[in-house]
Design an enzyme around this catalytic site. Structure first.
Site, short mmCIF file in Angstrom:
data_model
loop_
_atom_site.label_atom_id
_atom_site.label_comp_id
_atom_site.label_asym_id
_atom_site.label_seq_id
_atom_site.Cartn_x
_atom_site.Cartn_y
_atom_site.Cartn_z
N TYR A 33 0.83 -1.20 0.00
CA TYR A 33 0.00 0.00 0.00
C TYR A 33 0.86 1.25 0.00
O TYR A 33 2.07 1.20 0.24
CB TYR A 33 -0.96 0.00 1.20
CG TYR A 33 -0.33 0.33 2.54
CD1 TYR A 33 0.51 -0.57 3.18
CD2 TYR A 33 -0.57 1.56 3.15
CE1 TYR A 33 1.08 -0.26 4.41
CE2 TYR A 33 0.00 1.87 4.38
CZ TYR A 33 0.82 0.96 5.00
OH TYR A 33 1.40 1.26 6.21
N LYS A 149 6.52 -1.89 2.00
CA LYS A 149 5.30 -1.33 2.61
C LYS A 149 4.13 -2.29 2.41
O LYS A 149 3.25 -2.06 1.57
CB LYS A 149 5.01 0.07 2.02
CG LYS A 149 4.12 0.91 2.91
CD LYS A 149 4.20 2.37 2.54
CE LYS A 149 3.19 3.22 3.27
NZ LYS A 149 3.30 3.21 4.73
N GLU A 182 11.89 2.84 14.47
CA GLU A 182 10.95 3.80 13.87
C GLU A 182 9.64 3.75 14.65
O GLU A 182 9.48 2.94 15.57
CB GLU A 182 10.71 3.49 12.39
CG GLU A 182 10.06 2.15 12.14
CD GLU A 182 9.78 1.86 10.66
OE1 GLU A 182 9.65 2.81 9.88
OE2 GLU A 182 9.69 0.67 10.31
N LEU A 207 11.10 1.38 7.34
CA LEU A 207 10.58 1.80 6.03
C LEU A 207 11.28 3.11 5.64
O LEU A 207 11.43 4.00 6.48
CB LEU A 207 9.07 2.05 6.13
CG LEU A 207 8.40 2.44 4.82
CD1 LEU A 207 8.24 1.22 3.91
CD2 LEU A 207 7.04 3.06 5.08
N1 PDD Z 1 2.76 5.01 7.39
N2 PDD Z 1 7.40 3.79 8.96
C1 PDD Z 1 6.25 3.09 8.97
C2 PDD Z 1 6.20 1.78 9.69
C3 PDD Z 1 5.10 3.61 8.34
O1 PDD Z 1 3.97 2.89 8.35
C4 PDD Z 1 5.18 4.88 7.70
C5 PDD Z 1 3.99 5.48 7.00
C6 PDD Z 1 6.40 5.58 7.73
C7 PDD Z 1 6.55 6.93 7.09
O2 PDD Z 1 6.53 6.85 5.68
P1 PDD Z 1 6.01 8.07 4.79
O3 PDD Z 1 6.80 9.28 5.20
O4 PDD Z 1 6.29 7.64 3.41
O5 PDD Z 1 4.54 8.23 5.09
C8 PDD Z 1 7.48 4.99 8.36
C9 PDD Z 1 1.55 5.44 6.73
C10 PDD Z 1 1.32 6.91 6.82
C11 PDD Z 1 0.38 4.60 7.24
O6 PDD Z 1 0.59 3.41 7.42
O7 PDD Z 1 -0.71 5.13 7.41
#
Ligand code: PDD
Length: 288
Positions: A33, A149, A182, A207
């Site tokens: 996703y 992801k 994270e 991620l």
């Molecule tokens: N999550 N680490 C994890 C485990 C995440 O699920 C996310 C983002 C990030 C940050 O990635 P980005 O800057 O590309 O949004 C880091 C999204 C927002 C979610 O699961 O809703």
């Protein structure tokens, strides 16, 4: 106005949007996703999100549901139909629908594609930026490929719920050596005691957040001292500032970790400056 979702070639009422019971996303979390921010009618960092989607699909040997140009048209149409000005779109691709069997389905099985969108409340975000949030730490218990992801987010779900039940808003993963990994849905940054901004390397174990990548561009623009380096729980607790980055939250200050106050307990100036400069630096794609 009723919400509209895109499911496998059709724009349908959100309330009726559904995939098959034998969708592999539903049965095996066999899907990937993306969540992407929309601000002031502009899609933020679309190219980086699409690049990461391609990488996730490649790593799992999944087929792209359509070409990027077509996918972008679908995303725009979903945003337009839902009149999103400030919010997000959510995009999920699974390995498709097939009789339940752990092996990959037959070659040529059509991947499932779902795109949804919603408005979010900028005033609620502003309140979060002003107050900062409280987090807890949890032991790293996820699989080894969190760089992909995937929709397999059960550990993250449990960590977030644990945080809520502890009176906090979010959770941070700490590995067995005390290294900060994270957040449950975000990347973690600190302004270390010596003033250097730190975020851990993204080659493995986290991620590679799109917001994180763009923030590295922002801090370069602001000429802040920054390093992609591992840091520990002790570094976190003695930091001048701690903050999260993600597409849903931009840059959210953290003022308490496991009940311990960070610095003076108020959001710091670096995260505010970075947030202010973010929109200027990010890639912006108009919806219309
Ligand atoms: N999550 N680490 C994890 C485990 C995440 O699920 C996310 C983002 C990030 C940050 O990635 P980005 O800057 O590309 O949004 C880091 C999204 C927002 C979610 O699961 O809703």
């Amino acid at each position: 106005m009723s919400r509209i979702a895109y499911v496998n070639g059709r724009y349908v009422a959100h309330a009726d949007a559904a995939v098959h019971v034998e969708d592999r996303g539903f049965q095996f979390a066999d899907g990937v996703y993306e969540v992407c921010e929309v601000r002031q009618g502009l899609i933020i960092d679309l190219t980086r999100h699409m690049d990461r989607l391609d990488r996730s699909l490649r790593e799992l040997r999944m087929t792209a549901p359509m070409a990027r140009t077509s996918l972008t048209l679908v995303i725009r149409e979903v945003l337009r139909r839902n009149r999103v000005r400030n919010g997000i779109f959510y995009l999920q691709v699974t390995r498709g629908t097939a009789r339940r069997d752990h092996f990959f389905p037959a070659a040529g099985t059509t991947p499932t594609l779902v795109v949804t969108a919603k408005n979010t409340d900028p005033a609620a975000m502003a309140r979060k930026y002003a107050s900062g949030i409280k987090v807890i730490t949890v032991p790293e218990n996820r699989w080894d490929r969190v760089d992909i992801k995937t929709v397999g987010l059960l550990p993250n779900v449990l960590a977030k719920q644990q945080a809520r039940e502890a009176g906090a808003q979010d959770a941070i993963y700490i590995d067995r050596n005390g290294i900060v990994m994270e957040g449950a849905s975000s990347n973690v940054w600190i302004v270390a005691a010596d003033g250097t901004l730190l975020t851990r390397p993204a080659e493995h174990g986290i991620l590679r957040g799109v917001t994180r990548t763009t923030l590295l561009d922002v801090v370069a623009r602001l000429r802040l001292s920054v390093a992609e380096r591992e840091f520990t729980m002790d570094d976190l607790l003695s930091a001048r500032e701690v903050f999260f980055t993600s597409a849903t939250g931009s840059c959210v200050p953290i003022v308490e970790v496991d009940g311990k106050t960070i610095a003076n307990g108020h959001p710091g100036s670096a995260s505010a400056a970075i947030r202010d400069a973010f929109l200027d630096v990010a890639e912006k794609t108009p919806i219309w």
